[in-house]
Design an enzyme around this catalytic site. Structure first.
Site, PDB file in Angstrom:
ATOM      1  N   ASP A   9      32.524  40.237  32.102  1.00 12.03           N
ATOM      2  CA  ASP A   9      33.215  39.336  33.037  1.00 12.03           C
ATOM      3  C   ASP A   9      34.696  39.402  32.639  1.00 12.03           C
ATOM      4  OD1 ASP A   9      33.884  36.980  34.657  1.00 12.03           O
ATOM      5  OD2 ASP A   9      33.939  35.929  32.747  1.00 12.03           O
ATOM      6  N   ASP A  11      37.703  36.762  33.809  1.00  9.77           N
ATOM      7  CA  ASP A  11      38.411  35.488  33.588  1.00  9.77           C
ATOM      8  C   ASP A  11      37.627  34.559  32.659  1.00  9.77           C
ATOM      9  OD1 ASP A  11      39.229  36.081  36.863  1.00  9.77           O
ATOM     10  OD2 ASP A  11      40.756  35.881  35.326  1.00  9.77           O
TER      11      ASP A  11
END
Ligand code: XBP
Ligand code: MG
Length: 235
Positions: A9, A11
């Protein structure tokens, strides 16, 4: 199963982008567009319940100011302005990678383990973050960069991880996902991915049930550890 790919991922996981990056960019865009909105740290933490910047603006209108001054097109326009400001922040080197991320990426490359990204953020945000933290051609390190509107349903829906697995040509059992939030964990789990969670200030109190491991950062995470986790509960 042998570990074939680590899917990151972005952020909150690769970099702590939300409080001092995206949130600041949203406020700069609101000011530039003449909106008297200001998302402080606390409010932004509540707004993060919705993934996707455009969706977050919509959520703010319906659930917070309870009026709809911006049409969908106007939201797109404000969001494009926000992305412009966010990229400028990245280009100024304001958002470094979190601890342990670069080492884990280098270890994986050394051991010929593939790398991929599954993120809700806008694709140009990913390429700009990578260029400004891992170097000009660093996008090439990732076999697949699945980002933003490439899928219809954003996290917690599984779409972005299912898309990444399809593009990788790999089965979920051959990969590990690394996430930071409840929504991201749900997305990865629904794609049948074993998932490690690295928390941050905005997500540390969230529910991470069914994560394989929850850590404060990735400094303790090695390829060997991920391989062990993948092999655990081996039937
Ligand atoms: C986090 C998100 C993104 C960012 C803002 O994505 O939900 O929407 O907050 O970026 P992830 P955009 O944790 O999946 O990386 O404004 O470009 O959506
Ligand atoms: Mg995240």
């Amino acid at each position: 199963m042998t570990l074939k790919c680590i899917i990151f991922d972005v952020d909150g996981t690769m970099a702590d982008t939300e409080r001092d990056g995206h949130r600041v960019a949203f406020n700069l865009a609101f000011a530039e567009k003449g909106l008297d909105w200001h998302w402080d740290e606390k409010l932004y933490g509540q707004l993060l319940a919705v993934t996707g910047g455009k969706e977050r603006i919509k959520f703010y209108q319906t659930d917070f100011i309870k009026s709809l001054p911006l049409t969908d097109d106007a939201i797109k326009n404000v969001h494009a302005c926000k992305t412009k400001h966010y990229i400028e922040l990245l280009q100024k080197g304001k958002i470094p990678l979190r601890s342990g991320v670069k080492d884990l990426i280098n270890q994986a490359r050394k051991e010929n383990i593939r790398l991929a990204i599954s993120t809700t953020t806008t694709p140009i945000n990913v390429s700009t973050l990578l260029k400004n933290t891992l170097g000009e051609n660093s996008e090439k390190i990732f076999d697949v960069i699945a980002a933003g509107d490439i899928v219809e349903n954003k996290k917690p829906a599984a779409d972005i991880y299912l898309y990444a697995l399809k593009e990788l040509g790999l089965k979920a059992e051959e990969c590990i996902a690394i996430e930071d939030s409840h929504a991201g964990l749900q997305s990865a789990l629904q794609a049948n991915l074993k998932t490690i969670v690295t928390t941050n200030k905005y997500t540390q109190a969230q529910d991470f049930s069914h994560a394989e491991l929850v850590v404060a950062d990735l400094t303790e995470i090695t390829v060997q550890k991920l391989t062990q986790i993948l092999g655990e509960n081996h039937v």
